[in-house]
Design a protein around this motif. Structure first.
Motif, PDB file in Angstrom:
ATOM      1  N   THR A 112     -39.839  37.106  44.317  1.00  0.00           N
ATOM      2  CA  THR A 112     -38.428  36.740  44.207  1.00  0.00           C
ATOM      3  C   THR A 112     -37.542  37.876  43.706  1.00  0.00           C
ATOM      4  OG1 THR A 112     -38.682  34.353  44.158  1.00  0.00           O
ATOM      5  CG2 THR A 112     -36.845  35.225  42.911  1.00  0.00           C
ATOM      6  N   SER A 154     -39.125  35.207  31.457  1.00  0.00           N
ATOM      7  CA  SER A 154     -39.224  33.755  31.503  1.00  0.00           C
ATOM      8  C   SER A 154     -40.691  33.343  31.479  1.00  0.00           C
ATOM      9  CB  SER A 154     -38.470  33.222  32.723  1.00  0.00           C
ATOM     10  OG  SER A 154     -39.320  32.604  33.642  1.00  0.00           O
ATOM     11  N   PHE A 174     -24.445  36.441  43.194  1.00  0.00           N
ATOM     12  CA  PHE A 174     -25.701  35.782  43.524  1.00  0.00           C
ATOM     13  C   PHE A 174     -26.853  36.352  42.710  1.00  0.00           C
ATOM     14  CE2 PHE A 174     -24.132  34.635  48.054  1.00  0.00           C
ATOM     15  CZ  PHE A 174     -23.203  33.780  47.482  1.00  0.00           C
ATOM     16  N   GLU A 177     -26.726  34.934  39.378  1.00  0.00           N
ATOM     17  CA  GLU A 177     -27.232  33.564  39.308  1.00  0.00           C
ATOM     18  C   GLU A 177     -28.746  33.517  39.365  1.00  0.00           C
ATOM     19  OE1 GLU A 177     -25.670  30.913  38.352  1.00  0.00           O
ATOM     20  OE2 GLU A 177     -23.883  32.147  38.233  1.00  0.00           O
ATOM     21  N   ARG A 180     -29.791  34.147  35.927  1.00  0.00           N
ATOM     22  CA  ARG A 180     -29.548  32.973  35.082  1.00  0.00           C
ATOM     23  C   ARG A 180     -30.575  31.874  35.358  1.00  0.00           C
ATOM     24  NH1 ARG A 180     -23.452  31.149  35.552  1.00  0.00           N
ATOM     25  NH2 ARG A 180     -23.969  29.763  33.826  1.00  0.00           N
ATOM     26  N   THR A 181     -31.002  31.765  36.611  1.00  0.00           N
ATOM     27  CA  THR A 181     -32.033  30.783  36.944  1.00  0.00           C
ATOM     28  C   THR A 181     -33.296  31.044  36.118  1.00  0.00           C
ATOM     29  OG1 THR A 181     -31.174  30.606  39.191  1.00  0.00           O
ATOM     30  CG2 THR A 181     -33.414  29.802  38.833  1.00  0.00           C
ATOM     31  N   TYR A 182     -33.550  32.322  35.861  1.00  0.00           N
ATOM     32  CA  TYR A 182     -34.724  32.678  35.058  1.00  0.00           C
ATOM     33  C   TYR A 182     -34.396  32.752  33.571  1.00  0.00           C
ATOM     34  CZ  TYR A 182     -37.288  33.211  39.304  1.00  0.00           C
ATOM     35  OH  TYR A 182     -37.905  32.926  40.491  1.00  0.00           O
ATOM     36  N   PHE A 423     -29.846  40.783  49.396  1.00  0.00           N
ATOM     37  CA  PHE A 423     -28.655  40.819  48.553  1.00  0.00           C
ATOM     38  C   PHE A 423     -27.796  42.056  48.857  1.00  0.00           C
ATOM     39  CE2 PHE A 423     -31.521  37.978  46.341  1.00  0.00           C
ATOM     40  CZ  PHE A 423     -30.664  36.932  45.987  1.00  0.00           C
TER      41      PHE A 423
ATOM     42  N   GLU B 376     -35.796  25.045  39.124  1.00  0.00           N
ATOM     43  CA  GLU B 376     -35.730  26.044  38.064  1.00  0.00           C
ATOM     44  C   GLU B 376     -37.022  26.057  37.241  1.00  0.00           C
ATOM     45  OE1 GLU B 376     -31.794  27.165  36.544  1.00  0.00           O
ATOM     46  OE2 GLU B 376     -32.540  26.384  34.650  1.00  0.00           O
ATOM     47  N   ALA B 379     -39.526  27.851  39.372  1.00  0.00           N
ATOM     48  CA  ALA B 379     -39.245  29.281  39.520  1.00  0.00           C
ATOM     49  C   ALA B 379     -39.650  30.062  38.273  1.00  0.00           C
ATOM     50  CB  ALA B 379     -37.758  29.502  39.812  1.00  0.00           C
ATOM     51  N   ARG B 380     -39.382  29.484  37.119  1.00  0.00           N
ATOM     52  CA  ARG B 380     -39.642  30.208  35.874  1.00  0.00           C
ATOM     53  C   ARG B 380     -41.119  30.411  35.600  1.00  0.00           C
ATOM     54  NH1 ARG B 380     -34.970  28.523  31.469  1.00  0.00           N
ATOM     55  NH2 ARG B 380     -33.216  28.956  32.868  1.00  0.00           N
ATOM     56  N   LEU B 385     -38.347  31.788  43.773  1.00  0.00           N
ATOM     57  CA  LEU B 385     -37.092  31.032  43.721  1.00  0.00           C
ATOM     58  C   LEU B 385     -37.012  30.171  44.980  1.00  0.00           C
ATOM     59  CD1 LEU B 385     -34.280  30.910  42.112  1.00  0.00           C
ATOM     60  CD2 LEU B 385     -33.446  32.250  44.032  1.00  0.00           C
ATOM     61  N   TYR B 422     -32.654  32.471  48.351  1.00  0.00           N
ATOM     62  CA  TYR B 422     -31.820  33.654  48.093  1.00  0.00           C
ATOM     63  C   TYR B 422     -30.394  33.505  48.611  1.00  0.00           C
ATOM     64  CZ  TYR B 422     -36.528  35.537  47.577  1.00  0.00           C
ATOM     65  OH  TYR B 422     -37.836  35.732  47.225  1.00  0.00           O
ATOM     66  N   PHE B 423     -30.202  32.699  49.640  1.00  0.00           N
ATOM     67  CA  PHE B 423     -28.863  32.535  50.182  1.00  0.00           C
ATOM     68  C   PHE B 423     -28.216  31.229  49.710  1.00  0.00           C
ATOM     69  CE2 PHE B 423     -30.871  35.624  52.957  1.00  0.00           C
ATOM     70  CZ  PHE B 423     -29.876  36.576  53.098  1.00  0.00           C
ATOM     71  N   MET B 425     -27.408  30.681  46.341  1.00  0.00           N
ATOM     72  CA  MET B 425     -27.072  30.878  44.940  1.00  0.00           C
ATOM     73  C   MET B 425     -25.776  30.191  44.541  1.00  0.00           C
ATOM     74  SD  MET B 425     -29.846  32.098  44.135  1.00  0.00           S
ATOM     75  CE  MET B 425     -29.492  31.970  42.390  1.00  0.00           C
ATOM     76  N   VAL B 426     -24.927  29.877  45.504  1.00  0.00           N
ATOM     77  CA  VAL B 426     -23.712  29.122  45.177  1.00  0.00           C
ATOM     78  C   VAL B 426     -24.105  27.741  44.638  1.00  0.00           C
ATOM     79  CG1 VAL B 426     -21.668  28.006  46.144  1.00  0.00           C
ATOM     80  CG2 VAL B 426     -22.242  30.345  46.817  1.00  0.00           C
ATOM     81  N   TYR B 428     -27.054  26.987  43.230  1.00  0.00           N
ATOM     82  CA  TYR B 428     -27.663  27.200  41.904  1.00  0.00           C
ATOM     83  C   TYR B 428     -26.580  27.431  40.849  1.00  0.00           C
ATOM     84  CZ  TYR B 428     -32.644  27.412  43.143  1.00  0.00           C
ATOM     85  OH  TYR B 428     -33.931  27.099  43.521  1.00  0.00           O
ATOM     86  N   GLU B 429     -25.533  28.155  41.230  1.00  0.00           N
ATOM     87  CA  GLU B 429     -24.452  28.432  40.281  1.00  0.00           C
ATOM     88  C   GLU B 429     -23.802  27.122  39.816  1.00  0.00           C
ATOM     89  OE1 GLU B 429     -21.405  30.986  41.839  1.00  0.00           O
ATOM     90  OE2 GLU B 429     -20.659  31.484  39.838  1.00  0.00           O
ATOM     91  N   HIS B 432     -26.052  25.564  37.336  1.00  0.00           N
ATOM     92  CA  HIS B 432     -25.998  26.243  36.030  1.00  0.00           C
ATOM     93  C   HIS B 432     -24.709  25.928  35.279  1.00  0.00           C
ATOM     94  CE1 HIS B 432     -28.831  29.404  37.895  1.00  0.00           C
ATOM     95  NE2 HIS B 432     -29.505  28.438  37.337  1.00  0.00           N
ATOM     96  N   ASN B 433     -23.618  25.835  36.022  1.00  0.00           N
ATOM     97  CA  ASN B 433     -22.324  25.601  35.391  1.00  0.00           C
ATOM     98  C   ASN B 433     -22.073  24.130  35.078  1.00  0.00           C
ATOM     99  OD1 ASN B 433     -21.912  28.304  35.652  1.00  0.00           O
ATOM    100  ND2 ASN B 433     -20.559  28.157  37.429  1.00  0.00           N
TER     101      ASN B 433
END
Lengths: 457, 457
Positions: A112, A154, A174, A177, A180-182, A423, B376, B379-380, B385, B422-423, B425-426, B428-429, B432-433
């Protein structure tokens, strides 16, 4: 052995994976010059390095005698989640080109973080955990290293504070983010959370930051916060040591099928990938057991090897870190804004610098539009969308394979495909739209930056 | 066999890779209902399908008798560039959870399309090339399928025209650039390049498009341009056939180590991944050779299996395609705008619909915030991811593994990890928010959409 007896992808078995990293410094006749103290100009000692880096990593940084350093079992277990990485025979590319050359690439993008950076991140996080630290700090530009470190932290339940160059923080949300996911704390740099950040913001209001500034902030937080240390993703000896896993696996995979490469090609920014990939081949070359062409590829817009000076220089633009002897363009050097292809560090790993100075490897610089053209040519045949950094190696590998069409030579080419470009689509978009151009610094411009070199005899 | 005798990643050797796809329809007692003509309501014939799809693919679409269909060598060669995909033992996750369960996942994300979609894209492109076609057309929403098809077409030198839902075209420029890197022509839909596009733009000026509209445009271009056909990435029988490579490899990898799963879990949108993953297990189950729990996981916001009707419906909102009998929410159904987790198709593969109706598999629907939390958590620990789509399967796999902590049962769980995020992340954002919420359609809302079902007895 006929072609098709070799599979498309050579995977080592788990029990064939390296159990120790290879430390090429042990075999080097001329050792890389030591890091020196920015004030006293004396070689940095373990004691002086320890407030900045983890203890075990300081030892690895200074160790130029042990050829093998055992990989702790916890790190090997983590490696098993995404390694061994495949050594891929580019059958499709060879056929498309119509070349008699045999092309192999070691692909480090199947994780990742999207690159080889994870190999060292997990090692550095492990030693931080072992030392009982709370967390680590680092800087990141495009975000590849920051992502790798976030993943590693993490895994070991370590705090991870990443200072991300402000312009990237804003333009690459991205990547931010993913970090932040990690669970990483990502701060745009310069920030008001550090003294040096505040100072820079006062002096340059509205600045969008630089890697040098982010390094300074990360080091300040690491050295002023109990239980924290600073970690770095390239340039350092310890990083090259960890990255030797790339070269060791490559060598083992080739040996398994009796393949001997004529040349080994890697892209070079700070040197982490190149140093890791070539180390076992370089070891054989130094010991006189084999001969290989070893080729570093760098961008024409940031030509440390091909046009830099071999001299002591600051590792960071903030000038808070030790000095390293390396091929450098001067710590004030910043590639032109149009440069989209990565590999923008002003200096080069001291290990690689010494090997290059000793004539044990070559360096080639290439313009970025040709790099992106090579990337696209490769992607359309081999499927993988390469990172711009990795594509520097692709460019030269393609050139060498095309030469073989003319000469009829069946050369065996091995190159490092360090990561994926998912990215980096803004850069690809520029290339597609024809708004990418090539910038080559003039001699006068370079001279100006060389003036920032410190006066170390 | 003790745990550590099983490697972290089980890779098949190249010569162990499947040489034929498995067609589960051949073993089904109740065959899936045929596609019917939208006008006559009679089963679609080869002749009627041929103007839309490649001939060989039409045959595959209609074939419910041959259990195995040979994979042409050219496709197998392409597969070798990124397959076999690893079956990963989630040792780290098991340890972190403290579960006695044994968790395996088949990871399809290690290719540039980022998902399993490439498995069918390359097959469809191959047959188009075989037929001497100039190119193919398709639609894409988020861009995963469009990317896979672009890669496949670039490999076979076919034109690739992708109609991308306008809102995605504008909000996901990176996906668009990946497709352009592979040489595809990407048009935002609705466009003025088709009659139906113009009509929709007249009726709904300023519309940001929909998948249904993009399908209609792609079909129009395919059927009105000599040398072109239309291709689709899910739902169809032929797609599930190609995707059986996932399940066949999974089964072979498990068999190699004598592992028998208790349950097989996959996410379900149109059904391409789930159908492919489960097919050989389902075959054994139908033939009475083994028993497995087979679980489809879908979003609560788009619950075709769990709250849909089993009925003939339009495959597209433009109503130009044949009708399929499937679990459906009605072709007018669109998930709420806050839905970020993919799997937004209103219907479900006819094959899977029949199997579900026969009680051979279960379905579970899950809310998206829990899906992202599971993503999440995964992923951690495991590094990868995951795509939001794939994370639906992760969510249920984690739930099942956690149940085993309570019961002490050492269940063997296999799930499909279809791709990387990977595409995404919006999305995921948003998670997170804290700006992501869960939407569950009311019964009244669903009833309204069911009214759009065509009157087929």
């Amino acid at each position: 052995m006929t072609a098709k007896e070799i599979p498309y992808k050579i995977y080592l078995e788990e029990n064939e994976m390296p159990k120790a990293w290879y430390n090429v410094r042990a075999d080097m006749v001329n050792k890389p010059a030591p890091l020196i103290h920015p004030g006293t100009h004396q070689p940095m000692t373990l004691e002086e390095l320890s407030p900045v880096f983890c203890e075990e990593l300081c030892k690895q940084e200074l160790n130029d005698t042990d050829p093998y350093i055992e990989i702790p079992e916890e790190i090997r277990d983590f490696y098993k989640m995404y390694r061994p990485s495949p050594l891929i025979r580019a059958y499709c590319l060879e056929e498309k080109l119509g070349t008699p050359a045999k092309i192999y690439y070691k692909f480090e993008g199947n994780n990742t973080s999207g690159s080889h950076k994870l190999n060292s991140a997990i090692a550095q996080a492990y030693y931080a955990k072992q030392q009982g630290l709370k967390g680590v700090t680092t800087e990141t530009g495009a975000g590849q290293w920051g992502t790798a470190l976030s993943m590693a932290c993490s895994y070991f339940d370590l705090d991870c504070k990443v200072f991300m160059v402000k312009v990237s923080y804003e333009q690459k949300p991205f990547r931010r983010e993913v970090m932040r996911t990690y669970g990483a704390e990502v701060t745009p740099s310069p920030s008001t959370t550090t003294e040096i950040g505040k100072k820079i913001l006062e002096e340059h209001p509205g600045t969008t930051g630089s890697l040098g500034c982010a390094i300074s902030e990360a080091v300040e937080v690491a050295t002023s916060t109990p239980g924290y240390r600073y970690v770095l993703g390239s340039v350092l000896n310890q990083v090259l040591l960890h990255q030797s896993i790339i070269g060791l696996e490559t060598k083992a995979a080739l040996d398994k099928y009796g393949i001997v490469p004529d040349m080994v090609i890697g892209c070079a920014g700070g040197g982490s990938n190149l140093g890791g990939l070539i180390s076992p081949f370089m070891g054989e070359k130094i010991r006189g057991e084999a001969d290989y062409r070893i080729i570093a590829v760098e961008p024409m817009s940031c030509p440390s090897f091909t046009r830099g000076r071999y001299a002591y220089d600051f590792c960071d633009t903030g000038k808070v870190c030790p000095l390293a002897k390396m091929y450098t363009l001067g710590s004030g050097f910043i590639p032109a804004p149009n440069h989209a292809g990565g590999l923008r560090y002003h200096g080069m790993s001291p290990v690689l610098s010494q090997l290059y100075d000793d004539g044990l490897m070559e360096a080639i610089s290439v313009p970025q539009t040709e790099v992106f053209a090579a990337a696209e040519e490769f992607a359309r045949v081999e499927g993988i969308l390469p990172a711009p950094e990795s594509s520097h190696a692709i460019k030269v590998a393609l050139d060498e394979a095309k030469k073989c069409i003319e000469t009829g030579e069946e050369k065996t080419i091995v190159f490092g495909l360090t990561g994926t470009g998912y990215f980096d689509m803004v850069a690809y978009e520029k290339f597609h739209n024809g708004t990418m151009d090539d910038y080559i610094p003039t001699d006068e411009e370079l001279e100006k930056y060389f003036e920032t070199l410190p006066p170390v005899e």
